[in-house]
Write a protein that holds these residues in place. Structure first.
Motif, PDB file in Angstrom:
ATOM      1  N   ARG A 102     -19.547  24.997 -33.532  1.00 33.55           N
ATOM      2  CA  ARG A 102     -19.229  24.989 -32.411  1.00 33.55           C
ATOM      3  C   ARG A 102     -20.375  24.510 -31.784  1.00 33.55           C
ATOM      4  NH1 ARG A 102     -14.192  25.781 -31.305  1.00 33.55           N
ATOM      5  NH2 ARG A 102     -14.722  25.281 -28.451  1.00 33.55           N
ATOM      6  N   ASP A 188     -14.415  20.111 -27.743  1.00 38.73           N
ATOM      7  CA  ASP A 188     -13.910  21.009 -27.681  1.00 38.73           C
ATOM      8  C   ASP A 188     -13.197  20.643 -28.802  1.00 38.73           C
ATOM      9  OD1 ASP A 188     -15.754  22.026 -26.100  1.00 38.73           O
ATOM     10  OD2 ASP A 188     -14.227  21.988 -24.015  1.00 38.73           O
ATOM     11  N   GLU A 189     -12.759  19.922 -28.147  1.00 39.23           N
ATOM     12  CA  GLU A 189     -10.971  19.696 -29.668  1.00 39.23           C
ATOM     13  C   GLU A 189     -11.548  19.305 -30.965  1.00 39.23           C
ATOM     14  OE1 GLU A 189      -8.078  16.147 -30.635  1.00 39.23           O
ATOM     15  OE2 GLU A 189      -8.998  16.654 -28.966  1.00 39.23           O
ATOM     16  N   ASP A 192     -12.857  22.910 -32.504  1.00 39.15           N
ATOM     17  CA  ASP A 192     -11.983  23.130 -33.349  1.00 39.15           C
ATOM     18  C   ASP A 192     -11.250  23.194 -34.103  1.00 39.15           C
ATOM     19  OD1 ASP A 192     -12.004  25.161 -31.141  1.00 39.15           O
ATOM     20  OD2 ASP A 192     -10.678  23.658 -29.547  1.00 39.15           O
ATOM     21  N   LYS A 196     -11.491  25.026 -37.848  1.00 40.85           N
ATOM     22  CA  LYS A 196      -9.742  25.659 -38.114  1.00 40.85           C
ATOM     23  C   LYS A 196     -10.351  24.958 -40.106  1.00 40.85           C
ATOM     24  CE  LYS A 196      -7.163  25.225 -34.277  1.00 40.85           C
ATOM     25  NZ  LYS A 196      -6.212  24.265 -33.927  1.00 40.85           N
TER      26      LYS A 196
END
Length: 210
Positions: A102, A188-189, A192, A196
């Motif tokens: 991240r 951030d998106e 994520d 995932k």
């Protein structure tokens, strides 16, 4: 030998011709390096693109090598700061690895032109060789986290940790090819989504009964 400095050395941004300090000069140089390639960019080309004389450029830096050094060090310093941050966390290796992924996405989004240039160096100069050595050091840090997570039973053991690390950061580094600031998802998106895909996989899991 050119006076190349290692890292973001705190050298003051001296003003030359109005409108250009060392930071703005560096950003234009990185853009040109990414467009034309470092080897294909001359000081004459930089002078033309900036609209200033070569002597005005030399007021800020010793030459093309120092511009490259400053650029790749900015990208590498960001990645190593992310690794240090992840390493300082309490918790399992898999949690620290997720944090590093991240944080690395955040570095790439914030410093995309600089990371792009870093990923394109080929070791043709002393500056590039040093950058590649630091990249290999970063790769070893990632591989080490993968090995620890494998030993903890959190990552499948049938894939070489070095391959897993390369595939994982291949996914992260692919952002330089398609991410455009302000044209969709933010850092951030994207982080994520990478997490995932990398850690949970693409296959849908069947819903469990309550």
């Amino acid at each position: 030998m050119s006076n190349v400095r290692n890292g973001r050395d705190g050298k003051a941004n001296r003003r030359g011709r109005p409108g250009y300090d060392r930071e703005s000069l560096l950003r234009v140089a990185v853009k040109v390096f990414n467009e034309r390639g470092y080897d294909g960019t001359s000081m004459d080309e930089l002078s033309k693109r900036l609209g200033i004389s070569k002597s005005a450029i030399y007021h800020h830096v010793s030459g093309k090598d120092e511009l490259l050094q400053l650029a790749v060090d900015r990208a590498l310093d960001g990645l190593f700061a992310a690794a240090d941050e992840a390493g300082a966390l309490d918790g399992s290796a898999i949690d620290r690895l997720e944090h590093l992924v991240r944080a690395s996405v955040a570095v790439l989004v914030a410093e995309q032109p600089f990371v792009t240039l870093l990923l394109r160096v080929r070791g043709n100069t002393a500056v590039e060789k040093r950058a590649l050595a630091r990249r290999r050091e970063f790769d070893r840090l990632v591989s080490g986290l993968v090995e620890q997570a494998e030993a903890d039973g959190d990552i499948r053991p049938d894939i070489d940790p070095a391959i897993t690390a390369r595939l994982l950061f291949g996914l992260v580094n692919s952002l330089i090819e398609w991410y455009r600031p302000g044209a969709g998802a933010g850092a951030d998106e994207i982080a994520d989504a990478v997490r995932k895909v990398a850690f949970d996989g693409l296959r849908r899991r069947p819903a469990t009964g309550g």
